[in-house]
Design a protein around this motif. Structure first.
Motif, PDB file in Angstrom:
ATOM      1  N   ARG A   1      22.399   2.450 -16.026  1.00 43.76           N
ATOM      2  CA  ARG A   1      23.587   1.629 -15.800  1.00 43.76           C
ATOM      3  C   ARG A   1      23.552   0.372 -16.664  1.00 43.76           C
ATOM      4  NH1 ARG A   1      23.252   1.834 -10.792  1.00 43.76           N
ATOM      5  NH2 ARG A   1      22.338  -0.186 -10.261  1.00 43.76           N
ATOM      6  N   ALA A   2      22.404  -0.248 -16.793  1.00 41.26           N
ATOM      7  CA  ALA A   2      22.284  -1.460 -17.602  1.00 41.26           C
ATOM      8  C   ALA A   2      22.559  -1.170 -19.075  1.00 41.26           C
ATOM      9  CB  ALA A   2      20.887  -2.056 -17.432  1.00 41.26           C
ATOM     10  N   VAL A   3      22.157   0.018 -19.536  1.00 41.88           N
ATOM     11  CA  VAL A   3      22.363   0.375 -20.934  1.00 41.88           C
ATOM     12  C   VAL A   3      23.829   0.757 -21.194  1.00 41.88           C
ATOM     13  CG1 VAL A   3      21.777   2.054 -22.724  1.00 41.88           C
ATOM     14  CG2 VAL A   3      19.975   1.084 -21.288  1.00 41.88           C
TER      15      VAL A   3
ATOM     16  N   THR B   1      27.700   9.938 -11.578  1.00 38.82           N
ATOM     17  CA  THR B   1      26.536  10.175 -10.712  1.00 38.82           C
ATOM     18  C   THR B   1      25.241   9.791 -11.414  1.00 38.82           C
ATOM     19  OG1 THR B   1      27.707  12.008  -9.652  1.00 38.82           O
ATOM     20  CG2 THR B   1      25.324  11.916  -9.365  1.00 38.82           C
ATOM     21  N   LEU B   2      25.139  10.155 -12.695  1.00 42.39           N
ATOM     22  CA  LEU B   2      23.939   9.811 -13.464  1.00 42.39           C
ATOM     23  C   LEU B   2      23.803   8.299 -13.615  1.00 42.39           C
ATOM     24  CD1 LEU B   2      21.549  10.574 -15.305  1.00 42.39           C
ATOM     25  CD2 LEU B   2      23.188  10.719 -17.206  1.00 42.39           C
ATOM     26  N   ILE B   3      24.882   7.624 -13.983  1.00 46.73           N
ATOM     27  CA  ILE B   3      24.830   6.176 -14.202  1.00 46.73           C
ATOM     28  C   ILE B   3      24.611   5.435 -12.888  1.00 46.73           C
ATOM     29  CG2 ILE B   3      26.170   4.177 -14.987  1.00 46.73           C
ATOM     30  CD1 ILE B   3      27.560   6.109 -16.955  1.00 46.73           C
ATOM     31  N   GLY B   4      25.270   5.873 -11.843  1.00 51.80           N
ATOM     32  CA  GLY B   4      25.137   5.196 -10.563  1.00 51.80           C
ATOM     33  C   GLY B   4      23.778   5.385  -9.914  1.00 51.80           C
ATOM     34  N   SER B   5      23.073   6.453 -10.267  1.00 52.23           N
ATOM     35  CA  SER B   5      21.787   6.752  -9.638  1.00 52.23           C
ATOM     36  C   SER B   5      20.627   6.005 -10.286  1.00 52.23           C
ATOM     37  CB  SER B   5      21.508   8.258  -9.690  1.00 52.23           C
ATOM     38  OG  SER B   5      22.507   8.986  -9.026  1.00 52.23           O
TER      39      SER B   5
ATOM     40  N   GLU C   1      32.553  -0.640 -20.504  1.00 55.60           N
ATOM     41  CA  GLU C   1      33.570  -1.673 -20.348  1.00 55.60           C
ATOM     42  C   GLU C   1      34.393  -1.823 -21.627  1.00 55.60           C
ATOM     43  OE1 GLU C   1      34.524  -3.305 -17.706  1.00 55.60           O
ATOM     44  OE2 GLU C   1      33.044  -2.252 -16.479  1.00 55.60           O
ATOM     45  N   PHE C   2      33.736  -1.658 -22.786  1.00 58.55           N
ATOM     46  CA  PHE C   2      34.456  -1.734 -24.059  1.00 58.55           C
ATOM     47  C   PHE C   2      35.436  -0.571 -24.205  1.00 58.55           C
ATOM     48  CE2 PHE C   2      34.755  -0.249 -28.473  1.00 58.55           C
ATOM     49  CZ  PHE C   2      35.343  -1.358 -29.072  1.00 58.55           C
ATOM     50  N   LEU C   3      34.958   0.645 -23.940  1.00 57.08           N
ATOM     51  CA  LEU C   3      35.809   1.827 -24.092  1.00 57.08           C
ATOM     52  C   LEU C   3      36.933   1.838 -23.059  1.00 57.08           C
ATOM     53  CD1 LEU C   3      33.080   4.545 -24.756  1.00 57.08           C
ATOM     54  CD2 LEU C   3      34.614   3.489 -26.424  1.00 57.08           C
ATOM     55  N   ARG C   4      36.653   1.356 -21.859  1.00 59.35           N
ATOM     56  CA  ARG C   4      37.665   1.346 -20.796  1.00 59.35           C
ATOM     57  C   ARG C   4      38.825   0.420 -21.147  1.00 59.35           C
ATOM     58  NH1 ARG C   4      38.648  -1.504 -15.919  1.00 59.35           N
ATOM     59  NH2 ARG C   4      37.008  -2.989 -16.436  1.00 59.35           N
ATOM     60  N   ALA C   5      38.535  -0.624 -21.915  1.00 61.74           N
ATOM     61  CA  ALA C   5      39.567  -1.608 -22.255  1.00 61.74           C
ATOM     62  C   ALA C   5      40.525  -1.115 -23.339  1.00 61.74           C
ATOM     63  CB  ALA C   5      38.917  -2.910 -22.711  1.00 61.74           C
ATOM     64  N   VAL C   6      40.178  -0.010 -24.015  1.00 60.79           N
ATOM     65  CA  VAL C   6      41.035   0.527 -25.071  1.00 60.79           C
ATOM     66  C   VAL C   6      42.122   1.389 -24.430  1.00 60.79           C
ATOM     67  CG1 VAL C   6      41.139   1.932 -27.156  1.00 60.79           C
ATOM     68  CG2 VAL C   6      39.123   0.524 -26.700  1.00 60.79           C
ATOM     69  N   PRO C   7      43.403   1.053 -24.608  1.00 61.06           N
ATOM     70  CA  PRO C   7      44.479   1.859 -24.004  1.00 61.06           C
ATOM     71  C   PRO C   7      44.497   3.271 -24.593  1.00 61.06           C
ATOM     72  CG  PRO C   7      45.299  -0.276 -24.746  1.00 61.06           C
ATOM     73  CD  PRO C   7      43.918  -0.122 -25.315  1.00 61.06           C
ATOM     74  N   PRO C   8      44.502   4.304 -23.764  1.00 60.18           N
ATOM     75  CA  PRO C   8      44.490   5.680 -24.276  1.00 60.18           C
ATOM     76  C   PRO C   8      45.620   6.006 -25.245  1.00 60.18           C
ATOM     77  CG  PRO C   8      44.002   5.662 -21.930  1.00 60.18           C
ATOM     78  CD  PRO C   8      44.386   4.264 -22.300  1.00 60.18           C
ATOM     79  N   PRO C   9      46.873   5.498 -25.056  1.00 62.33           N
ATOM     80  CA  PRO C   9      47.917   5.826 -26.040  1.00 62.33           C
ATOM     81  C   PRO C   9      47.574   5.385 -27.454  1.00 62.33           C
ATOM     82  CG  PRO C   9      48.918   4.965 -24.034  1.00 62.33           C
ATOM     83  CD  PRO C   9      47.436   4.777 -23.893  1.00 62.33           C
ATOM     84  N   VAL C  10      46.782   4.301 -27.588  1.00 60.01           N
ATOM     85  CA  VAL C  10      46.397   3.831 -28.921  1.00 60.01           C
ATOM     86  C   VAL C  10      45.505   4.849 -29.615  1.00 60.01           C
ATOM     87  CG1 VAL C  10      45.163   1.999 -30.151  1.00 60.01           C
ATOM     88  CG2 VAL C  10      46.604   1.429 -28.206  1.00 60.01           C
ATOM     89  N   LEU C  11      44.784   5.659 -28.829  1.00 58.02           N
ATOM     90  CA  LEU C  11      43.851   6.626 -29.397  1.00 58.02           C
ATOM     91  C   LEU C  11      44.538   7.908 -29.865  1.00 58.02           C
ATOM     92  CD1 LEU C  11      40.943   6.334 -26.796  1.00 58.02           C
ATOM     93  CD2 LEU C  11      41.076   5.273 -29.056  1.00 58.02           C
ATOM     94  N   VAL C  12      45.822   8.060 -29.562  1.00 58.35           N
ATOM     95  CA  VAL C  12      46.498   9.309 -29.912  1.00 58.35           C
ATOM     96  C   VAL C  12      46.418   9.604 -31.415  1.00 58.35           C
ATOM     97  CG1 VAL C  12      48.722  10.508 -29.956  1.00 58.35           C
ATOM     98  CG2 VAL C  12      48.021   9.257 -27.913  1.00 58.35           C
TER      99      VAL C  12
END
Length: 259
Positions: free
Chosen positions: A89-91, A80-84, A97-108
């Motif tokens: 959003r630009a920052v 909500t904060l980013i979309g508003s 996008e970088f964090l989303r591309a990291v597969p969560p199992p790798v972070l275990v």
């Protein structure tokens, strides 16, 4: 009543057909890794007793619920904060996008270093994967709020929490629930993965223990439990979604009927 009966038939038809296909395809199997379905079903009540449900299934569901709730709260709040705000959003967009591309199992392993090997680690792992569909769908839902409605609310002096609750979040709620639906399936997968690392209970831990001890039919019963759990959670989610988004489904239905 008739409509409910037809809907129930449609929901159960495909699972029943798949079970029948599995039954006949495995009926004559002598492969130790592919036991007949009748053997698995016969083993099921002996394995998943009330005591095992209490010691393994219940903790898994609690961890899933905690991680899912944390992801929903963080995803909707940040989304909500980013979309508003276009500047926020630009920052944030490149980092997201970088964090989303990291597969969560790798972070275990990384999360284990900071959160230990207890329930906190498992909850964080679930939340780290579930948060992204909720966050991204919330951002897009907030961005898509009708600008005319925003200007109308502003002209009538509707601002602050009232505007956020009754206009922004309500307009974005269909996309938010789409993200929550995606997050639910991801959460179940991560629940199992997190319980395969340094765990002493849970469905994932139990399935791995069966596999390591070559109790193959018992292992298959664990997979069936996961499938049943996913199905039940999906049904509960649909009931909640229909109740919360009743206005949206009613609006779509009336739009279809309009010539």
């Amino acid at each position: 009543m008739r409509r409910l009966l037809l809907r129930t038939v449609f929901v159960l038809a495909l699972p029943v057909l798949l079970l029948l296909a599995w039954w006949f395809a495995s009926d004559g199997s002598t492969d130790v890794y592919w036991p007949p379905l009748r053997t698995i079903l016969k083993t099921f009540p002996d394995v998943w007793t009330a005591d095992r449900l209490r010691t393994d299934v219940f903790p898994s569901v609690l961890r899933l619920a905690a991680g899912y709730a944390l992801a929903a709260a963080v995803g909707v709040g940040l989304g909500t904060l980013i979309g508003s705000s276009r500047r926020v959003r630009a920052v944030c967009e490149p980092v997201l996008e970088f964090l989303r591309a990291v597969p969560p199992p790798v972070l275990v392993p990384v999360i284990m270093l900071f959160a230990g090997i207890g329930d906190t680690m498992k909850i964080v792992v679930i939340a780290s994967g579930c948060v992204w569909p909720v966050l991204l769908n919330t951002v897009e839902g907030v961005r898509a709020v009708d600008s005319v409605m925003l200007e109308t609310a502003r002209s009538y002096g509707i601002t602050g929490v009232t505007r956020l609750r009754h206009l922004v979040l309500r307009s974005a709620s269909p996309q938010i629930f789409a993200g929550l639906r995606q997050a639910l399936s991801i959460g179940i997968i991560l629940m199992v993965i997190s319980e395969m690392f340094a765990a002493s209970d849970g469905i994932g831990f139990t399935v791995v223990q069966f596999q390591r001890s070559f109790a193959i039919p018992d292992m298959w019963t664990g997979i069936l439990v996961l499938g049943l759990l996913g199905f039940l959670l999906s049904v509960v989610f649909q009931l909640v979604e229909r109740r919360v988004l009743g206005w949206y489904h009613g609006l779509r239905a009336s739009t279809r009927r309009t010539p």
